[in-house]
Design a protein around this motif. Structure first.
Motif, mmCIF file in Angstrom:
data_model
loop_
_atom_site.group_PDB
_atom_site.id
_atom_site.type_symbol
_atom_site.label_atom_id
_atom_site.label_comp_id
_atom_site.label_asym_id
_atom_site.label_seq_id
_atom_site.Cartn_x
_atom_site.Cartn_y
_atom_site.Cartn_z
ATOM 1 N N LYS A 199 7.167 56.638 -48.383
ATOM 2 C CA LYS A 199 6.185 57.484 -47.735
ATOM 3 C C LYS A 199 4.750 57.044 -48.004
ATOM 4 O O LYS A 199 3.826 57.632 -47.486
ATOM 5 N N THR A 200 4.548 56.051 -48.845
ATOM 6 C CA THR A 200 3.204 55.643 -49.207
ATOM 7 C C THR A 200 2.627 54.712 -48.143
ATOM 8 O O THR A 200 3.185 53.636 -47.894
ATOM 9 N N ASP B 6 2.597 56.631 -42.407
ATOM 10 C CA ASP B 6 2.562 58.011 -42.901
ATOM 11 C C ASP B 6 2.910 58.977 -41.772
ATOM 12 O O ASP B 6 2.232 59.000 -40.734
ATOM 13 N N ASP C 4 2.605 62.165 -41.598
ATOM 14 C CA ASP C 4 1.739 63.344 -41.500
ATOM 15 C C ASP C 4 0.301 63.003 -41.142
ATOM 16 O O ASP C 4 -0.566 63.871 -41.168
ATOM 17 N N LEU D 225 -1.851 61.218 -42.827
ATOM 18 C CA LEU D 225 -2.740 61.196 -43.983
ATOM 19 C C LEU D 225 -3.228 59.777 -44.252
ATOM 20 O O LEU D 225 -2.510 58.799 -43.994
ATOM 21 N N GLU E 114 -4.555 56.893 -47.142
ATOM 22 C CA GLU E 114 -3.925 56.473 -48.395
ATOM 23 C C GLU E 114 -4.338 57.362 -49.561
ATOM 24 O O GLU E 114 -3.516 57.676 -50.434
ATOM 25 N N GLN F 107 -5.361 60.582 -49.415
ATOM 26 C CA GLN F 107 -4.700 61.873 -49.254
ATOM 27 C C GLN F 107 -3.227 61.791 -49.627
ATOM 28 O O GLN F 107 -2.688 62.676 -50.292
ATOM 29 N N ARG F 108 -2.578 60.714 -49.202
ATOM 30 C CA ARG F 108 -1.161 60.536 -49.532
ATOM 31 C C ARG F 108 -0.953 60.439 -51.037
ATOM 32 O O ARG F 108 0.027 60.951 -51.592
ATOM 33 N N ASP G 24 1.613 62.547 -53.360
ATOM 34 C CA ASP G 24 2.551 61.928 -54.302
ATOM 35 C C ASP G 24 2.365 62.473 -55.714
ATOM 36 O O ASP G 24 3.340 62.724 -56.433
ATOM 37 N N THR H 82 -3.967 68.008 -46.643
ATOM 38 C CA THR H 82 -3.213 67.433 -47.762
ATOM 39 C C THR H 82 -2.359 68.490 -48.452
ATOM 40 O O THR H 82 -1.183 68.265 -48.754
ATOM 41 N N THR I 263 0.599 69.469 -46.382
ATOM 42 C CA THR I 263 1.643 68.449 -46.449
ATOM 43 C C THR I 263 2.441 68.573 -47.740
ATOM 44 O O THR I 263 3.675 68.428 -47.738
ATOM 45 N N GLU J 87 6.467 69.095 -47.775
ATOM 46 C CA GLU J 87 7.363 68.111 -48.394
ATOM 47 C C GLU J 87 8.121 68.712 -49.567
ATOM 48 O O GLU J 87 9.274 68.345 -49.813
#
Length: 639
Positions: free
Chosen positions: A210-211, A226, A228, A230, A232, A234-235, A239, A260, A263, A267
């Motif tokens: 997912k990254t 990604d 959603d 987002l 990097e 925000q992702r 995480d 964010t 999400t 998740e």
């Protein structure tokens, strides 16, 4: 009681009630006699009995300086009571010395500090004519309410572990009220407990898939990995929340914090993890619920507030909530928004209620004003380096206009640019003097904004830094009430009428059928029999019936202070900056005020060059706290 029944229109039942009321008030009568003999106001009696309980009269006769624990009581008041209760008493009395140490620390706490340097305490004690400040401090520390704390620099702490450079020395010795030192120590303990006990929600392989591979801080383009949308950065915050026990997400408006967080919630749900959403204020909780399409509530309600006063009169925060170490929260992930408003005691209670293995995501804007209560939890967590922090900096809201977000982002960076907003999302209204500020505020709210932009006055909030003066909350509310909801009676029997906008100035979560929290804005729906019914809801009614002493904690709310507005957003906001506010302006205060607006912002500017100077040069007033060194010490010492 039999004599009461012989009075006209007094039956047995009413006589019993009168007699019971007299007995209940007897402790206050005894204290009032003591206060009046000292030349003090009898009004203090009720507050004293509420604070210390039925034995207040005896308590104050034995130690008159306990009176200093009441808000608004100063040293001359307590000294006057001591002279009346203890003839011949001297200023060197050990009871006075001990009490004044606590008084100095409590005064510092009202300014946001959890600790205060020993050297500063000694200076204050000398001003209060304490002959031996060192002995006074030692006596105070021998009790239960004050303690000495020894902060160490990172280098000095490492020296204890055998890794330091030569010459590392301890930092200045500090004193703290035990309640705040205990809270900061518990925050540090809980943070490290959650970090150690957390297991990732997702297996590493799934998390890696997912990254996104986009450059840091930029919006993913078409074809991004990604799902959603987002970027990097925000992702990485998502995480962190799913993998770590404690994580922090910060950033200004328009940078995607809400997306964010939403999400994170989705998740976590996808992998079967339960989520609790909370915020310090009711409006912030409602906004969080709307953004995440899930239930959210105030932190106090999440923890099951059970306020209780001890013999000292201080709220026992360790026993003030139903949820805690013995009955922790059930959710796997706890998300707390508007965390800049967290003081150390509320943060300690929240962390205590998180069971081992719980993931805690703390979300807030560190550039806003710090909490009203002591501490600066969000800023200290970020500064400590002990938790994973993601700061969002890329401004996305400007793609859809975003004049509010652009202005706020510039102010956050210490700049005050010229406003470019042809669609009138932001309007600057110059004013000359406080009276002109007030006139323009009333005109904007009752006429200009509704007529030009179609925003109803019910959706507009006035925000000002001050209470007093023509452009302060008191006079502005009177002027706005006269225009928007004039009293139908020549002499109103109550301060409030149906249709009045009001704001809570204290927490009363015990109110029925629905409690309310400090800063919540509502509308009066009914006034009858000295009971004011207020709807603090937005989409659904959240009625609170307010009467008696609770009414003192309700004020008109068309105009509120910046601190009261923190944690809330409104469709339209009028920020008024009158000349008398010039000295108190700072970048965090201005930034917090501007970011309350969602769709339209009018700034009534009457403070002259003080505004630009404050934004450019005046940051947050430094607070002295111990959370950063306590967190660091636990990491270095391995505790």
């Amino acid at each position: 009681m039999a004599a009461l029944t012989r009075l006209p229109k007094v039956g047995q039942l009413r006589a019993g009630r009168l007699f019971s009321a007299f007995l209940a008030a007897q402790p206050a009568y005894e204290v009032a006699q003591l206060l009046l003999a000292a030349g003090l106001s009898a009004r203090l009696a009720g507050r004293a009995v509420e604070t210390f309980g039925p034995g207040t009269h005896r308590l104050l006769r034995d130690d008159p300086w306990r009176l200093l624990q009441l808000p608004g009581v100063d040293v001359p008041d307590a000294d006057a009571l001591a002279r009346a209760a203890l003839p011949g008493v001297e200023v060197s009395d050990p009871r006075r010395s001990r009490a004044l140490v606590g008084f100095v620390l409590a005064r510092a706490a009202r300014e946001g500090h959890t600790v205060w340097p020993v050297s500063e305490v000694k200076l204050d004690l000398e001003l209060f004519r304490i002959p031996d400040p060192d002995q006074a401090i030692a006596d105070a520390c021998a009790g239960e309410t004050v303690q000495a704390v020894q902060a160490v620099t990172a280098g000095a702490a490492a020296a204890d572990a055998g890794d330091a450079e030569d010459g590392a020395v301890p930092a200045e010795p500090m004193l703290a009220l035990t309640r705040y030192a205990t809270a900061e120590a518990e925050i540090a303990d809980s943070v490290h407990r959650l970090i150690r006990s957390a297991a990732p929600f997702l297996a590493p392989a799934k998390k890696a898939q997912k990254t996104p591979k986009t450059p840091s801080g930029r919006r993913p383009g078409k074809g991004t990995a990604d799902p959603d949308g987002l970027d990097e950065v925000q992702r990485s915050a998502v995480d962190n929340a799913l993998a770590l026990g404690v994580s922090v997400l910060t950033g200004g408006p328009g940078t995607g914090k809400s997306r964010t967080v939403a999400t994170v919630v989705r998740e976590a749900g996808r992998v079967g993890k339960s989520v609790a959403l909370a915020a310090p204020t009711g409006r912030a909780a409602k906004r969080l619920a709307e953004l995440c399409d899930a239930e959210a509530m105030t932190i106090h309600r999440l923890l099951g507030v059970q306020p209780r006063s001890g013999d000292s009169g201080e709220i026992d925060f360790s026993a003030g909530f139903a949820r805690g170490a013995e009955w922790p929260l059930d959710e796997d992930l706890v998300v707390v928004d508007e965390a800049s408003m967290l003081d150390v005691e509320l943060a300690a209670a929240l962390l205590r209620a998180c069971a081992d293995g719980t993931h805690l995501m703390i979300v807030g804007d560190s550039a806003q004003l710090p909490s009203i209560g002591p501490g600066q939890v969000l800023a200290d967590l970020i500064a400590s380096g002990t938790v994973a922090v993601v700061e969002l900096a890329t401004l996305y809201r400007q793609d859809a206009g975003g004049a509010i977000a652009r202005l706020a982002t510039a102010v956050r960076a210490g700049e005050l640019p010229a406003v470019d907003s042809p669609d009138r999302e932001v309007v600057i209204v110059p004013a000359r003097g406080s009276s002109d500020c007030a006139r323009r505020v009333v005109q904007l709210m009752t006429d200009s904004i509704p007529r030009a932009l179609g925003i109803d006055p019910d959706q507009i909030q006035v925000v000002t830094p001050v209470h007093r003066g023509p452009a302060g909350t008191i006079e502005l509310n009177a002027a706005l009430k006269a225009e928007l909801n004039p009293s139908p009676f020549r002499k109103a029997a109550n301060r409030f009428d149906p249709g009045d906008r009001v704001v809570a100035t204290a927490n009363h979560l015990e109110a029925t059928p629905t409690g309310f929290a400090n800063g919540e804005v509502g509308t009066v729906t009914a006034v009858r029999d000295k009971v004011v019914t207020i709807d603090f809801g937005t989409d659904v009614p959240a009625l609170a019936e307010v009467s008696g002493k609770m009414l003192a904690d309700i004020s008109h709310g068309w105009a509120i202070t910046v601190h009261r507005a923190q944690g809330s957003e409104f469709r339209g906001v009028i920020v008024v900056l009158p000349p008398e506010a010039a000295r108190m302006l700072s970048r965090p205060l201005v930034y917090t005020a501007l970011t309350r607006a969602r769709a339209h912002l009018s700034v009534v500017h009457g403070s002259g060059p003080a505004l630009a100077r404050a934004v450019r040069t005046i940051g947050a007033k430094p607070r002295r706290t111990m959370l950063v060194p306590v967190l660091a010490d636990q990491v270095i010492m391995g505790r």
